[in-house]
Design a protein around this motif. Structure first.
Motif, PDB file in Angstrom:
ATOM      1  N   MET A   1       0.830  -1.197   0.000  1.00 39.20           N
ATOM      2  CA  MET A   1       0.000   0.000   0.000  1.00 39.20           C
ATOM      3  C   MET A   1       0.867   1.249   0.000  1.00 39.20           C
ATOM      4  N   ILE A   2       1.923   1.259   0.817  1.00 41.63           N
ATOM      5  CA  ILE A   2       2.825   2.412   0.864  1.00 41.63           C
ATOM      6  C   ILE A   2       3.553   2.564  -0.466  1.00 41.63           C
ATOM      7  N   LEU A   3       3.957   1.446  -1.056  1.00 40.46           N
ATOM      8  CA  LEU A   3       4.656   1.500  -2.343  1.00 40.46           C
ATOM      9  C   LEU A   3       3.759   2.087  -3.427  1.00 40.46           C
ATOM     10  N   LEU A  87      -3.291  15.094 -11.442  1.00 37.77           N
ATOM     11  CA  LEU A  87      -4.510  14.584 -10.812  1.00 37.77           C
ATOM     12  C   LEU A  87      -4.476  13.066 -10.703  1.00 37.77           C
ATOM     13  N   GLN A  88      -3.960  12.412 -11.750  1.00 37.46           N
ATOM     14  CA  GLN A  88      -3.911  10.959 -11.738  1.00 37.46           C
ATOM     15  C   GLN A  88      -2.981  10.445 -10.648  1.00 37.46           C
ATOM     16  N   MET A  89      -1.907  11.175 -10.364  1.00 39.09           N
ATOM     17  CA  MET A  89      -1.032  10.788  -9.250  1.00 39.09           C
ATOM     18  C   MET A  89      -1.802  10.808  -7.934  1.00 39.09           C
ATOM     19  N   LEU A  90      -2.546  11.878  -7.714  1.00 38.92           N
ATOM     20  CA  LEU A  90      -3.330  11.981  -6.484  1.00 38.92           C
ATOM     21  C   LEU A  90      -4.430  10.921  -6.446  1.00 38.92           C
ATOM     22  N   ASN A  91      -5.130  10.757  -7.563  1.00 40.42           N
ATOM     23  CA  ASN A  91      -6.221   9.782  -7.618  1.00 40.42           C
ATOM     24  C   ASN A  91      -5.717   8.365  -7.396  1.00 40.42           C
ATOM     25  N   THR A  96      -5.892   3.312  -5.318  1.00 38.83           N
ATOM     26  CA  THR A  96      -5.097   2.087  -5.196  1.00 38.83           C
ATOM     27  C   THR A  96      -4.753   1.806  -3.740  1.00 38.83           C
ATOM     28  N   GLY A  97      -4.496   2.845  -2.962  1.00 40.34           N
ATOM     29  CA  GLY A  97      -4.285   2.630  -1.531  1.00 40.34           C
ATOM     30  C   GLY A  97      -5.495   2.020  -0.864  1.00 40.34           C
ATOM     31  N   ALA A  98      -6.685   2.500  -1.221  1.00 41.15           N
ATOM     32  CA  ALA A  98      -7.914   1.937  -0.663  1.00 41.15           C
ATOM     33  C   ALA A  98      -8.122   0.493  -1.118  1.00 41.15           C
ATOM     34  N   PHE A 100      -5.775  -1.733  -1.849  1.00 37.43           N
ATOM     35  CA  PHE A 100      -4.873  -2.588  -1.083  1.00 37.43           C
ATOM     36  C   PHE A 100      -5.360  -2.759   0.357  1.00 37.43           C
ATOM     37  N   LEU A 101      -5.937  -1.705   0.921  1.00 33.10           N
ATOM     38  CA  LEU A 101      -6.527  -1.832   2.257  1.00 33.10           C
ATOM     39  C   LEU A 101      -7.661  -2.855   2.261  1.00 33.10           C
ATOM     40  N   LEU A 102      -8.503  -2.793   1.244  1.00 36.30           N
ATOM     41  CA  LEU A 102      -9.629  -3.723   1.166  1.00 36.30           C
ATOM     42  C   LEU A 102      -9.159  -5.165   1.005  1.00 36.30           C
ATOM     43  N   VAL A 103      -8.128  -5.364   0.184  1.00 35.95           N
ATOM     44  CA  VAL A 103      -7.580  -6.716   0.030  1.00 35.95           C
ATOM     45  C   VAL A 103      -6.978  -7.188   1.340  1.00 35.95           C
ATOM     46  N   GLY A 104      -6.291  -6.289   2.057  1.00 34.68           N
ATOM     47  CA  GLY A 104      -5.705  -6.671   3.342  1.00 34.68           C
ATOM     48  C   GLY A 104      -6.749  -7.049   4.377  1.00 34.68           C
TER      49      GLY A 104
END
Length: 272
Positions: A1-3, A87-91, A96-98, A100-104
């Protein structure tokens, strides 16, 4: 997630902040190669994500595909493309962070990430499935979510630079919808295919509080992206202007007649 959510942006930030303004001639020279690699990343990353049996690997390869949009927008070398890339970097960091959280969270409950080990999770985990639905739709760029604005601006900038780039990149948008919706259908819908999944615990209050700001950002950045664009556009315009000035200066200096080294030595010796 951090990566995926944080560290990957260091690479795109390096291109935006250092490579393009400091080395405009090299950036212009290698633009076709970088754009080609970005387009390969968009399409190939989406195709590889489509065949992944593991949820975490699917999200990881989708991250590769989405980062290709960032590079395409940067090297479209126009205001729309760069704004879309920013914007795509922020999005990407939010969505993607969310993901990975959901998969975790589901891995913590079942100790498996294989798509085949799930099915029908909407029945035991309705809140989890609802959050997953919103995040998944933002990842594929549904209008009204944060992913749409960034991808649209990137495609617009790429089309203004070269329509073929936008046409190839648009296939990545279609493929992302295919693999994400197919994954969601296999994991969430239908009957509960494994007895272990029938008694899974839904999101706790702490987990819901974690996802609340992410859902808020997904909707706010999709409905009202203008405050972010107003904040970043002056810096992006300055970067483009600086790169253009330095490129023109470099081309001017390249057209100057070369001075033989012997003449330089003689001129130095003639100085008092």
């Amino acid at each position: 997630m951090i990566l995926a959510a944080v560290l990957l942006k260091m690479g795109t930030y390096g291109f935006l902040r250092f490579a393009i303004p400091l080395f405009p001639a090299a950036s212009a020279q290698f633009t076709p190669w970088i754009v080609t690699l970005a387009l390969i990343g968009i399409v190939y990353g989406a195709l590889v994500a489509m065949v992944q049996p593991d949820l975490k690997k699917l999200v990881a390869y989708s991250s590769v595909s989405h980062l290709g949009f960032c590079m395409l927008g940067l090297y479209a070398m126009n205001a729309q493309g760069m704004a879309g890339a920013m914007l795509q970097m922020l999005n990407h960091g939010v969505s993607t962070g969310a993901l990975f959280l959901l998969v975790g969270i589901v891995y913590e409950r079942r100790h498996t990430r294989l798509i085949a080990d799930f099915g029908g999770l909407w029945k035991p985990l309705p809140v989890y499935a609802s959050v997953f639905l919103v995040v998944m739709l933002s990842s594929i760029g549904l209008p009204g979510t944060n992913g749409f604005v960034g991808e649209f601006l990137v495609l617009l900038g790429a089309f203004r630079a070269r329509p073929l780039w936008a046409a190839i990149a648009a296939t990545g948008v279609i493929l992302s919808a295919i693999y994400m919706l197919w994954m969601f259908q296999r994991v969430m819908f239908g009957p509960v295919t494994h007895a272990e999944n029938e008694h899974l615990q839904d999101l706790s209050l702490r987990e819901r509080l974690v996802f609340a700001p992410l859902i808020l950002l997904i909707v706010w950045m999709g409905v009202m992206p203008q405050p972010i664009l107003d904040r970043v556009q002056p810096a992006l315009d300055h970067t483009l202007s600086l790169a253009a000035q330095r490129l023109e200066l470099g081309q001017r200096m390249a057209r100057l007649p070369a001075v033989p080294p012997a003449a330089v030595v003689a001129a130095n010796r003639a100085r008092p």
